[in-house]
Design a protein around this motif. Sequence first.
Motif, PDB file in Angstrom:
ATOM      1  N   PRO A 128       0.830  -1.202   0.000  1.00 19.03           N
ATOM      2  CA  PRO A 128       0.000   0.000   0.000  1.00 19.03           C
ATOM      3  C   PRO A 128       0.867   1.255   0.000  1.00 19.03           C
ATOM      4  O   PRO A 128       2.102   1.168   0.075  1.00 19.03           O
ATOM      5  N   ASN A 129       0.243   2.412  -0.097  1.00 18.81           N
ATOM      6  CA  ASN A 129       0.996   3.664   0.017  1.00 18.81           C
ATOM      7  C   ASN A 129       0.339   4.594   1.018  1.00 18.81           C
ATOM      8  O   ASN A 129      -0.773   4.349   1.498  1.00 18.81           O
ATOM      9  N   THR A 130       1.023   5.676   1.356  1.00 20.11           N
ATOM     10  CA  THR A 130       0.585   6.507   2.481  1.00 20.11           C
ATOM     11  C   THR A 130      -0.761   7.193   2.288  1.00 20.11           C
ATOM     12  O   THR A 130      -1.434   7.454   3.296  1.00 20.11           O
ATOM     13  N   PRO A 131      -1.224   7.514   1.077  1.00 24.69           N
ATOM     14  CA  PRO A 131      -2.589   8.062   0.989  1.00 24.69           C
ATOM     15  C   PRO A 131      -3.663   7.122   1.513  1.00 24.69           C
ATOM     16  O   PRO A 131      -4.818   7.535   1.689  1.00 24.69           O
ATOM     17  N   ALA A 132      -3.298   5.871   1.788  1.00 27.95           N
ATOM     18  CA  ALA A 132      -4.236   4.964   2.458  1.00 27.95           C
ATOM     19  C   ALA A 132      -4.706   5.552   3.784  1.00 27.95           C
ATOM     20  O   ALA A 132      -5.806   5.242   4.251  1.00 27.95           O
ATOM     21  N   GLY A 184       5.794   6.634  -4.705  1.00 27.71           N
ATOM     22  CA  GLY A 184       5.301   7.676  -5.592  1.00 27.71           C
ATOM     23  C   GLY A 184       4.789   8.945  -4.933  1.00 27.71           C
ATOM     24  O   GLY A 184       5.029  10.049  -5.444  1.00 27.71           O
ATOM     25  N   PRO A 185       4.047   8.868  -3.797  1.00 24.00           N
ATOM     26  CA  PRO A 185       3.602  10.110  -3.179  1.00 24.00           C
ATOM     27  C   PRO A 185       4.741  11.077  -2.881  1.00 24.00           C
ATOM     28  O   PRO A 185       4.567  12.297  -2.992  1.00 24.00           O
ATOM     29  N   ALA A 186       5.911  10.551  -2.523  1.00 24.39           N
ATOM     30  CA  ALA A 186       7.043  11.434  -2.244  1.00 24.39           C
ATOM     31  C   ALA A 186       7.481  12.192  -3.494  1.00 24.39           C
ATOM     32  O   ALA A 186       7.948  13.331  -3.407  1.00 24.39           O
ATOM     33  N   TYR A 187       7.338  11.565  -4.673  1.00 25.63           N
ATOM     34  CA  TYR A 187       7.700  12.252  -5.908  1.00 25.63           C
ATOM     35  C   TYR A 187       6.771  13.450  -6.130  1.00 25.63           C
ATOM     36  O   TYR A 187       7.210  14.528  -6.558  1.00 25.63           O
ATOM     37  N   VAL A 188       5.491  13.249  -5.848  1.00 24.27           N
ATOM     38  CA  VAL A 188       4.527  14.338  -6.006  1.00 24.27           C
ATOM     39  C   VAL A 188       4.818  15.447  -4.997  1.00 24.27           C
ATOM     40  O   VAL A 188       4.744  16.636  -5.325  1.00 24.27           O
TER      41      VAL A 188
END
Length: 280
Positions: A128-132, A184-188
Amino acid sequence: MNATASASTPPQVAFIGGGNMARSLIAGLVRQGVHGSAIHVAEPVEALRQALEQDFGVATFAGASDAVAHAPLWVLAVKPQVMREVCAGLADAARAQSPLVVSIAAGITAGQLDRWLGGGNVVVRAMPNTPALLGAGVTGLFANERVSATQRARAEQVLASAGRTVWIEDEALIDAVTAVSGSGPAYVFLLAEAMEAAALQQGLPADAARILVQDTLLGAARMLVEAGEAPAELRRRVTSPGGTTQAAIETFQAGGFEALAARAIEAATVRGRELSAAND
């Protein structure tokens, strides 16, 4: 609620680890209608246990073995560095209960988990990723050969409580999932940092710069999801020949933007493989 008070309630799922990602999944399950008393959580930090009990009505335990007793589904939500030790402590329970084991630890393979739990286990590896944390995440899932269709659906139900899910049939590609969506969230966020800094250099006030960047990224993300069209087509539509957007896009491309993104994702993928090898 404490462990003693809920001991008579058969758990549907046991979480090993009660940190942020586990908390987001627990919140999602409760939103789906799973009663808190059917969720057991092992967490060594008392303050986190108390918060989970208060917020969701779950049963909490200081020890993992107590939390997993009678649970048909385990979610391993501990740091990769301690996963081997945690699994070793649960191996006897895994042999006795034959649970569906779902791991959300980066860089730990299904084979490693199976081996550390004593062999013959039903394992789903999830990324999963952090926007979860906001119910807006996305999770890549891989199932080993012992996972039935019913168990795949159950694992997906748990992870879908925090966002969309994608099944990956080749486990070797999970490191790429980690590189694209897990990291990916870190890239954004990095792009947002750079855009805000550039806005300040152009003279915009800080509060205006932040709102403009945040809502631009939010709106663009919604268009990507809701428009049903490829990113290239959406970009083409907003890029008028000879206009301001074209000037910016050409500058990005002249600096090797696409190649840099490819190298960054490749580096993250390679690092995922290295972490797996280091934990073997």
